[in-house]
Scaffold this motif. Structure first.
Motif, PDB file in Angstrom:
ATOM      1  N   LEU A 127      -7.449  -1.327   7.492  1.00 23.36           N
ATOM      2  CA  LEU A 127      -7.153  -0.625   6.243  1.00 23.36           C
ATOM      3  C   LEU A 127      -7.152   0.882   6.459  1.00 23.36           C
ATOM      4  N   GLU A 128      -8.032   1.355   7.331  1.00 24.03           N
ATOM      5  CA  GLU A 128      -8.063   2.782   7.662  1.00 24.03           C
ATOM      6  C   GLU A 128      -6.764   3.211   8.340  1.00 24.03           C
ATOM      7  N   ARG A 140      -0.196   5.827   5.433  1.00 29.61           N
ATOM      8  CA  ARG A 140       0.174   6.208   4.063  1.00 29.61           C
ATOM      9  C   ARG A 140       0.079   7.718   3.873  1.00 29.61           C
ATOM     10  N   ALA A 141      -0.982   8.320   4.440  1.00 26.57           N
ATOM     11  CA  ALA A 141      -1.142   9.767   4.323  1.00 26.57           C
ATOM     12  C   ALA A 141      -0.020  10.506   5.049  1.00 26.57           C
ATOM     13  N   CYS A 193      -2.893  -4.863  -1.525  1.00 22.09           N
ATOM     14  CA  CYS A 193      -2.826  -4.783  -0.069  1.00 22.09           C
ATOM     15  C   CYS A 193      -4.039  -5.450   0.567  1.00 22.09           C
ATOM     16  N   LEU A 219       0.813  -1.209   0.000  1.00 22.62           N
ATOM     17  CA  LEU A 219       0.000   0.000   0.000  1.00 22.62           C
ATOM     18  C   LEU A 219       0.850   1.264   0.000  1.00 22.62           C
ATOM     19  N   GLN A 278       2.900  10.584   2.849  1.00 18.10           N
ATOM     20  CA  GLN A 278       2.702  11.153   1.521  1.00 18.10           C
ATOM     21  C   GLN A 278       3.678  12.301   1.273  1.00 18.10           C
ATOM     22  N   GLU A 280      -4.123   3.444   5.763  1.00 21.91           N
ATOM     23  CA  GLU A 280      -4.299   4.644   4.950  1.00 21.91           C
ATOM     24  C   GLU A 280      -3.819   5.885   5.699  1.00 21.91           C
ATOM     25  N   GLU A 281      -4.031   5.911   7.029  1.00 22.10           N
ATOM     26  CA  GLU A 281      -3.534   7.025   7.835  1.00 22.10           C
ATOM     27  C   GLU A 281      -2.007   7.073   7.797  1.00 22.10           C
ATOM     28  N   THR A 340      -3.643  -0.566  -3.629  1.00 19.57           N
ATOM     29  CA  THR A 340      -4.655  -0.821  -2.606  1.00 19.57           C
ATOM     30  C   THR A 340      -5.274  -2.204  -2.754  1.00 19.57           C
TER      31      THR A 340
END
Length: 469
Positions: free
Chosen positions: A243-244, A250-251, A226, A217, A254, A247-248, A223
């Motif tokens: 997954l959330e 990943r952000a 993953c 991811l 970024q 994503e956090e 995605t």
């Protein structure tokens, strides 16, 4: 159906642990201990080879020097492997890196197997260097791969399995090296080449398990891959929360590129986080020659026992506390006057192994995974691995001479290292139990910048590929 799903989930995670471990830290422990049994045979072979070439035997001190070089080339190769692990983990991924790493094992096994027929002790040296490179790569990537693949409630125990495979490899190397098995004077090339077996097992099993979901991811931006990896590792349950969290993370990464090793020391946000001679030791302690090999197996068994105990305790909240337990008992210097002190000396050696196994042997392998974010983790593992292999190289090269010089007090320098490590751990490292990797990063940020509330200063606004090291 739910019970069947959980069973399949558990089997996939267990297969991932075993597949990564058998050709990973198991190889490290196996090749670390396997060189102990054929000590005298390889020394005789080196002397005979030299005499056949020059017509003169090697002096005793040069035989000792050649032997220490053969032993110490293993951690020197490990240093090269540690430096190679970061770029491999980023460009190929965690799983593919472990698979490619077996090339070094295959080449080393060929060199070991034909060294006596070729009359070349240099082939043994090169083989030791190559298995060291393999161990250096796997020692860094395996904990990273497992730590990123495990659910947070099992992350500590799963990552600690690396210590179990290390201890299991040490014990297996000691057992296989018994005179009744491959410890025969004529079988030492086969003994050294047996490192090929775990490598083949990993090549057969690792393709059956998924890649690290975090790598897929955050590094690859895939995605769907993953989510597929998470389903295989976790089952068909609700993956929305995990997954959330990914994503956090990943952000948060970024716009950042992968950290280079030297940048870990430049940025305040990252700065804070920052058994080959067993027979000789027991002989020095006065253990009879015929019993030394069994006493040596005892040390490996102690470490294996403590590694298993550590897995049970590491997720009960004592990661940092366990790191403080390492001590360095000293063999007794009066054993020549009091025969009973022989048993005290052996007990002290076993106690040292036990304390190491329950503390830093496994916990330190987890810390690099937990204390650094996705962008800094490969570089952190490179730095940690390089430091470990440099120290192991120096100890391997100098231990025979330290033992000659300090005799019964040879553990005194290691006692000082243990005290310094315990002090630093107690003062600077936070507890990480039950926290996501993003939460750990935020806590370290608060510790590093107690007066600031904004994000880490090292986050760059420029967008650079995260796969660049």
């Amino acid at each position: 159906m739910r019970a069947l799903s959980r069973l399949i989930q558990g089997r996939i995670l267990l297969l991932t642990i075993c597949a990564a471990g058998i050709g990973g830290t198991f190889q490290f422990g196996y090749n670390l201990s396997i060189i102990n049994a054929p000590t005298s045979h390889i020394q005789e072979f080196t002397n005979e080879t030299w005499q056949a070439r020059t017509g003169e035997p090697l002096p005793d001190h040069l035989i000792l020097l050649m032997w220490s070089l053969i032993v110490s080339l293993y951690p020197l190769g490990g240093l090269f492997g540690a430096l190679l692990a970061g770029p491999l983990a980023i460009t190929l991924g965690r799983k593919k890196s472990l698979l490619v790493n077996n090339i070094f094992v295959v080449l080393a096994a060929i060199l070991f197997g034909f060294s006596r027929k070729a009359g070349s002790f240099e082939m043994i040296m090169l083989g030791r260097l190559l298995v060291g490179v393999s161990a250096g790569v796997s020692m860094n990537i395996q904990p990273m791969y497992l730590g990123e693949s495990a659910p947070k409630e099992l992350r500590g125990a799963v990552a600690m399995s690396s210590a179990i495979f290390t201890a299991l490899g040490i014990v297996m190397g000691q057992v296989v090296g018994l005179r009744e098995l491959l410890g025969d004077p004529q079988a030492w090339p086969l003994l050294l080449a047996s490192c090929l077996v775990p490598g083949v097992l990993q090549l057969a099993s690792l393709p059956l398990v998924p890649e690290s979901p975090r790598y897929l991811l955050i590094d690859c931006g895939d995605t769907e891959a993953c989510l597929a990896a998470l389903r295989r590792l976790r089952g068909s349950g609700d993956l929305a929360r995990e997954l959330e969290e990914l994503e956090e993370e990943r952000a948060a990464c970024q716009g950042c590129r992968a950290r280079r090793p030297w940048e870990l020391f430049q940025h305040r946000a990252l700065r804070r986080q920052m058994y080959a001679y067993a027979s000789s030791v027991f002989q020095k302690a006065g253990v009879p020659e015929a019993k030394v090999q069994y006493a040596t197996i005892g040390t490996g068994s102690c470490e294996l026992l403590m590694a298993i105990v550590s897995v049970a305790g590491v997720d009960e909240g004592w990661r940092v506390q366990a790191r403080l337990t390492s001590t360095s008992p000293l063999p007794c210097p009066w054993q020549s006057s009091f025969p009973w002190t022989l048993y005290l000396a052996v007990a002290c050696i076993f106690a040292s192994i036990l304390s190491f196994g329950i503390g830093p042997a496994g916990v330190t392998g987890i810390l690099a995974t937990e204390l650094f974010d996705q962008m800094a983790r490969p570089a952190a593992c490179m730095v940690c691995g390089a430091l470990m292999w440099i120290m192991l190289f120096l100890v391997s090269l100098g231990f025979p001479f330290i033992m000659e010089a300090l005799s019964h007090f040879l553990y005194v320098p290691f006692l000082g290292v243990c005290v310094c490590g315990a002090i630093y751990t107690g003062l600077f490292l936070p507890e990480t139990k039950g926290k996501t990797l993003q939460e750990i990063s935020e806590e370290l940020h608060r510790l590093n910048f107690p007066r600031r509330a904004q994000g880490p200063t090292w986050r760059s606004p420029e967008v650079i590929q995260s796969t660049e090291l």
